[in-house]
Design an enzyme around this catalytic site. Structure first.
Site, PDB file in Angstrom:
ATOM      1  CB  VAL A  13     129.681 -51.216  51.918  1.00 35.88           C
ATOM      2  CG1 VAL A  13     128.082 -50.937  51.613  1.00 35.88           C
ATOM      3  CG2 VAL A  13     130.357 -51.643  50.149  1.00 35.88           C
ATOM      4  CD  GLU A  71     134.374 -41.638  46.638  1.00 36.96           C
ATOM      5  OE1 GLU A  71     135.572 -42.377  46.003  1.00 36.96           O
ATOM      6  OE2 GLU A  71     134.111 -41.964  47.843  1.00 36.96           O
ATOM      7  N   GLY A 113     135.227 -34.263  54.435  1.00 38.32           N
ATOM      8  CA  GLY A 113     135.843 -35.554  54.030  1.00 38.32           C
ATOM      9  C   GLY A 113     134.989 -36.673  53.609  1.00 38.32           C
ATOM     10  CD  GLU A 127     132.191 -54.128  57.229  1.00 39.32           C
ATOM     11  OE1 GLU A 127     132.329 -55.169  57.671  1.00 39.32           O
ATOM     12  OE2 GLU A 127     131.480 -53.346  56.620  1.00 39.32           O
ATOM     13  CG  PHE A 148     149.074 -40.758  54.579  1.00 38.86           C
ATOM     14  CD1 PHE A 148     148.478 -41.489  55.366  1.00 38.86           C
ATOM     15  CD2 PHE A 148     149.799 -39.772  55.112  1.00 38.86           C
ATOM     16  CE1 PHE A 148     148.676 -41.549  56.691  1.00 38.86           C
ATOM     17  CE2 PHE A 148     150.330 -39.626  56.639  1.00 38.86           C
ATOM     18  CZ  PHE A 148     149.435 -40.506  57.414  1.00 38.86           C
ATOM     19  CE  LYS A 160     130.100 -46.205  49.596  1.00 38.87           C
ATOM     20  NZ  LYS A 160     130.087 -44.867  50.014  1.00 38.87           N
ATOM     21  N   GLY A 172     133.773 -40.330  55.816  1.00 39.23           N
ATOM     22  CA  GLY A 172     134.709 -39.873  56.839  1.00 39.23           C
ATOM     23  C   GLY A 172     135.868 -40.340  57.217  1.00 39.23           C
TER      24      GLY A 172
HETATM   25  N1  HSE Z   1     132.216 -40.658  49.037  1.00 44.04           N
HETATM   26  C1  HSE Z   1     131.634 -41.586  49.987  1.00 44.04           C
HETATM   27  C2  HSE Z   1     130.327 -41.224  50.485  1.00 44.04           C
HETATM   28  C3  HSE Z   1     132.610 -41.982  50.956  1.00 44.04           C
HETATM   29  O1  HSE Z   1     129.815 -40.021  50.499  1.00 44.04           O
HETATM   30  O2  HSE Z   1     129.529 -42.011  50.941  1.00 44.04           O
HETATM   31  C4  HSE Z   1     132.438 -43.192  51.398  1.00 44.04           C
HETATM   32  O3  HSE Z   1     132.457 -44.151  50.608  1.00 44.04           O
END
Ligand code: HSE
Length: 339
Positions: free
Chosen positions: A154, A211, A208, A151, A8, A226, A319
């Protein structure tokens, strides 16, 4: 649809926000209604309520610091661990949105198996299990007669996988190439304005995008994960990191960016996936190239197809709400097929 939610943080909260704000529209337009019947976090409590938890109250509690702040109501249970929730919660689907471990897939991987074998569909934003055990998970889902959808792993909610696997089915995709990490694209965009790498990374974290450990973004491993998912889903080729060329943006300096700019070019972290190879590396692209205009947290992917030529999809790559929407897309797909 009863949802058990693991994790969460930014993404789980994004999904809760959508269910809080869009419930009436989703019900009216699609006949879709969802209840979060369980939420587990690693260190901020967990809640189970068979009749459903209130998304607004969940968000208030977590923003106050812990799910322990969720108000007591009859039937509410606390402190179930995530394994118990995955196995025993009375839910139709397990949504996994905890931080990705791209090396082991754990602890989410075991939760996926537990959910499938106890009769739940699985929807993931967590890349770890799909990266590490794509073939095994798909086999487990098939054996259980359940769906496993991912989904959101990626390009967040931008439907990169659904486009490739459904809309372009039969067009024969021969290559996927694009910008599939929001954090590094944001950093490169900000560095072009003169911002330092550290400040740009801090902003990407505040938005946000990053990672839990942003090393995965900066050093190319998130994009590489990905790319592994794309390789498996598009071409049936599961890959290990050791077989791939992976380079991040840590080595790029302000001087490199300035030199590219003087030459009418722009650095982008580009992932390329074919049947035979997977690479992730910074590339200087001419300003006139379509990928040069993809900036900030936006991502883009071009599928090269035999029947249709190139098809390019541009949209949010990271995000909370954006990734929460990726989860919603999969939940709606389950709903459409009567799950
Ligand atoms: N940390 C990843 C990015 C989040 O910046 O693309 C989405 O997978």
């Amino acid at each position: 649809m009863k949802i058990a939610l693991i994790g969460f943080g930014t993404v789980g909260q994004g999904l809760a926000q959508i269910l809080r704000d869009q419930a009436a529209q989703l019900r009216a337009q699609y006949g879709f209604s969802a209840e979060i019947v369980a939420v587990a976090t690693r260190s901020r409590g967990s809640l189970v309520h068979p009749a459903g938890l209130n998304p607004a109250a969940l968000l208030d509690a977590i923003r106050a610091g812990s799910l322990d702040a969720y108000p007591d109501t009859p039937g509410l249970q606390r402190a179930w661990h995530s394994e118990r929730i995955a196995r025993d919660a009375d839910a139709d689907v397990l949504v996994e949105a905890s931080p990705s471990d791209l090396d082991t897939g754990g602890p989410a991987l075991d939760l996926c198996y537990a959910a499938l074998t106890s009769g739940k569909h699985v929807v993931l934003a967590n890349k770890g299990p799909v990266v590490v055990a794509y073939a095994e998970l798909m086999a487990a889902a098939q054996a259980a007669g359940k769906r496993l959808l991912f989904e959101a792993t990626v390009m967040a909610g931008t439907p990169s996988l659904r486009l490739a696997l459904e809309a372009l089915a039969g067009a024969e995709i021969t290559r996927a190439r694009g910008i599939i990490n929001g954090t590094t694209n944001y950093i490169l965009t900000q560095m072009e304005t003169g911002m330092s790498f550290d400040d740009a990374l801090a902003q990407a974290q505040a938005l946000g995008y990053a990672e839990a450990d942003p090393t995965a973004d900066v050093d190319g491993w998130d994009a590489a994960g990905k790319a592994r998912i794309l390789s498996a889903a598009l071409f049936g080729r599961t890959r290990r990191f050791e077989e791939m060329t992976v380079e991040g943006i840590r080595g790029l300096t302000q001087a490199d960016i300035a030199h590219a700019s003087e030459a009418g070019e722009r650095w982008k972290l580009i992932a390329e996936v074919t049947r035979d190879a997977v690479t992730v590396r910074p590339v200087r692209v001419p300003l006139a190239h379509p990928l040069a205009g993809v900036s900030g947290g936006t991502n883009a992917i071009t599928y090269t197809t035999a029947l249709l030529g190139d098809v390019t999809l541009v949209g949010a790559g990271a995000g909370g709400v954006q990734t929460g929407f990726g989860l919603l897309g999969d939940l709606l797909a389950l709903h459409r097929c009567g799950a």
